[in-house]
Design a protein around this motif. Sequence first.
Motif, PDB file in Angstrom:
ATOM      1  N   HIS A   1       0.841  -1.240   0.081  1.00  0.00           N
ATOM      2  CA  HIS A   1       0.003  -0.184  -0.204  1.00  0.00           C
ATOM      3  C   HIS A   1       0.865   1.295   0.054  1.00  0.00           C
ATOM      4  N   TYR A   2       2.135   1.236  -0.172  1.00  0.00           N
ATOM      5  CA  TYR A   2       3.025   2.332   0.012  1.00  0.00           C
ATOM      6  C   TYR A   2       3.765   2.460  -1.203  1.00  0.00           C
ATOM      7  N   TYR A   3       3.647   3.684  -1.937  1.00  0.00           N
ATOM      8  CA  TYR A   3       4.367   3.866  -3.094  1.00  0.00           C
ATOM      9  C   TYR A   3       5.077   5.231  -3.057  1.00  0.00           C
ATOM     10  N   PRO A   4       6.319   5.033  -3.751  1.00  0.00           N
ATOM     11  CA  PRO A   4       6.927   6.456  -3.949  1.00  0.00           C
ATOM     12  C   PRO A   4       6.282   7.239  -4.421  1.00  0.00           C
ATOM     13  N   SER A   5       6.664   8.691  -4.037  1.00  0.00           N
ATOM     14  CA  SER A   5       6.075   9.972  -4.435  1.00  0.00           C
ATOM     15  C   SER A   5       6.437  10.366  -5.977  1.00  0.00           C
ATOM     16  N   ASP A   6       7.263   9.533  -6.449  1.00  0.00           N
ATOM     17  CA  ASP A   6       7.922  10.031  -7.697  1.00  0.00           C
ATOM     18  C   ASP A   6       8.207   8.791  -8.690  1.00  0.00           C
ATOM     19  N   TYR A   7       7.614   8.708  -9.981  1.00  0.00           N
ATOM     20  CA  TYR A   7       7.651   7.748 -10.751  1.00  0.00           C
ATOM     21  C   TYR A   7       8.436   8.006 -12.050  1.00  0.00           C
ATOM     22  N   GLN A   8       9.551   8.703 -11.844  1.00  0.00           N
ATOM     23  CA  GLN A   8      10.554   9.088 -12.969  1.00  0.00           C
ATOM     24  C   GLN A   8      11.022   7.816 -13.439  1.00  0.00           C
ATOM     25  N   PHE A   9      11.456   6.768 -12.468  1.00  0.00           N
ATOM     26  CA  PHE A   9      12.208   5.625 -12.944  1.00  0.00           C
ATOM     27  C   PHE A   9      11.296   4.802 -13.962  1.00  0.00           C
ATOM     28  N   PHE A  10       9.834   4.978 -13.867  1.00  0.00           N
ATOM     29  CA  PHE A  10       9.044   4.215 -14.749  1.00  0.00           C
ATOM     30  C   PHE A  10       9.037   4.948 -15.978  1.00  0.00           C
ATOM     31  N   GLN A  11       8.971   6.283 -16.098  1.00  0.00           N
ATOM     32  CA  GLN A  11       9.172   7.091 -17.298  1.00  0.00           C
ATOM     33  C   GLN A  11      10.389   6.811 -18.285  1.00  0.00           C
ATOM     34  N   MET A  12      11.481   6.732 -17.360  1.00  0.00           N
ATOM     35  CA  MET A  12      12.986   6.106 -18.106  1.00  0.00           C
ATOM     36  C   MET A  12      12.741   4.885 -18.572  1.00  0.00           C
ATOM     37  N   ALA A  13      12.269   3.836 -17.945  1.00  0.00           N
ATOM     38  CA  ALA A  13      12.077   2.740 -18.277  1.00  0.00           C
ATOM     39  C   ALA A  13      11.447   2.734 -19.713  1.00  0.00           C
ATOM     40  N   CYS A  14      10.285   3.558 -19.755  1.00  0.00           N
ATOM     41  CA  CYS A  14       9.451   3.488 -20.948  1.00  0.00           C
ATOM     42  C   CYS A  14      10.175   3.983 -21.964  1.00  0.00           C
ATOM     43  N   CYS A  15      11.165   4.677 -22.145  1.00  0.00           N
ATOM     44  CA  CYS A  15      11.999   5.243 -23.488  1.00  0.00           C
ATOM     45  C   CYS A  15      13.331   4.609 -23.640  1.00  0.00           C
ATOM     46  N   ASN A  16      13.767   3.433 -22.668  1.00  0.00           N
ATOM     47  CA  ASN A  16      14.917   2.880 -22.569  1.00  0.00           C
ATOM     48  C   ASN A  16      14.709   1.644 -23.845  1.00  0.00           C
ATOM     49  N   VAL A  17      15.928   1.936 -24.667  1.00  0.00           N
ATOM     50  CA  VAL A  17      15.772   0.781 -25.717  1.00  0.00           C
ATOM     51  C   VAL A  17      16.052  -0.423 -25.472  1.00  0.00           C
TER      52      VAL A  17
ATOM     53  N   SER B   1       9.643   7.185 -28.510  1.00  0.00           N
ATOM     54  CA  SER B   1      11.115   6.254 -28.598  1.00  0.00           C
ATOM     55  C   SER B   1      10.819   5.365 -29.909  1.00  0.00           C
ATOM     56  N   GLU B   2      11.531   5.284 -30.828  1.00  0.00           N
ATOM     57  CA  GLU B   2      11.337   4.422 -31.844  1.00  0.00           C
ATOM     58  C   GLU B   2      11.618   2.901 -31.681  1.00  0.00           C
ATOM     59  N   ASP B   3      12.472   2.921 -30.488  1.00  0.00           N
ATOM     60  CA  ASP B   3      13.045   1.473 -30.359  1.00  0.00           C
ATOM     61  C   ASP B   3      11.834   0.830 -29.433  1.00  0.00           C
ATOM     62  N   VAL B   4      10.918   1.259 -28.840  1.00  0.00           N
ATOM     63  CA  VAL B   4      10.062   0.381 -27.862  1.00  0.00           C
ATOM     64  C   VAL B   4       9.076  -0.490 -28.474  1.00  0.00           C
ATOM     65  N   PRO B   5       9.089  -1.778 -28.145  1.00  0.00           N
ATOM     66  CA  PRO B   5       8.178  -2.692 -28.846  1.00  0.00           C
ATOM     67  C   PRO B   5       6.734  -2.302 -28.651  1.00  0.00           C
ATOM     68  N   LEU B   6       5.846  -2.563 -29.799  1.00  0.00           N
ATOM     69  CA  LEU B   6       4.370  -2.476 -29.688  1.00  0.00           C
ATOM     70  C   LEU B   6       3.878  -3.102 -28.409  1.00  0.00           C
ATOM     71  N   GLY B   7       4.383  -4.284 -28.013  1.00  0.00           N
ATOM     72  CA  GLY B   7       3.722  -4.807 -26.909  1.00  0.00           C
ATOM     73  C   GLY B   7       3.829  -4.105 -25.483  1.00  0.00           C
ATOM     74  N   VAL B   8       4.872  -3.386 -25.304  1.00  0.00           N
ATOM     75  CA  VAL B   8       5.155  -2.315 -24.351  1.00  0.00           C
ATOM     76  C   VAL B   8       3.862  -1.212 -24.486  1.00  0.00           C
ATOM     77  N   ILE B   9       3.848  -0.713 -25.464  1.00  0.00           N
ATOM     78  CA  ILE B   9       2.783   0.292 -25.818  1.00  0.00           C
ATOM     79  C   ILE B   9       1.462  -0.027 -25.569  1.00  0.00           C
ATOM     80  N   GLN B  10       1.204  -1.388 -25.834  1.00  0.00           N
ATOM     81  CA  GLN B  10      -0.195  -2.018 -25.643  1.00  0.00           C
ATOM     82  C   GLN B  10      -0.360  -2.239 -24.164  1.00  0.00           C
ATOM     83  N   LEU B  11       0.830  -2.652 -23.476  1.00  0.00           N
ATOM     84  CA  LEU B  11       0.544  -2.453 -21.963  1.00  0.00           C
ATOM     85  C   LEU B  11       0.381  -1.513 -21.284  1.00  0.00           C
ATOM     86  N   LEU B  12       0.775  -0.509 -21.328  1.00  0.00           N
ATOM     87  CA  LEU B  12       0.848   0.924 -21.118  1.00  0.00           C
ATOM     88  C   LEU B  12      -0.578   1.418 -21.389  1.00  0.00           C
TER      89      LEU B  12
END
Length: 139
Positions: A62-78, A113-124
């Motif tokens: 039930h406890y989450y960080p106040s900042d999800y920049q890590f998730f945003q970075m993951a979403c554009c990582n090759v 990001s042109e390198d992100v797989p379509l499956g990742v976009i679908q999950l998002l």
Amino acid sequence: AIPYIPAMSESERESESDDNSCQSESKSAELLADELFECCKSDCLSEECVREIIERYELSSHYYPSDYQFFQMACCNVNITEEIIQCLLEYFPPAAIEEDEEGQLPLHYACNSEDVPLGVIQLLIDAAPDSVRCEDNDC
């Protein structure tokens, strides 16, 4: 003379203990977010690395960080994979709808990001269906 300091009642001690526990958990959540950020922006991003970091912190669900920049970075990582996104969403479901300071959602990062797989976009999209209707600063 030494001033008299009344003893705390048991309920006061429990309350103080709970406050310290929350502060400790909050600090742990922020350290977790920092460590995940470094992992998610690196060239060595992998599901194993992400899971190892998350499991080491053993945060309550039930406890989450106040900042999800890590998730945003993951979403554009090759090196992003569907498995990494699934892992992050498993532990941090709110990350899919977290805007950055410019109003960008994780879906925006992935689509830019042109390198992100379509499956990742679908999950998002599956995790945050309304995100397809959002433009920057328009959610």
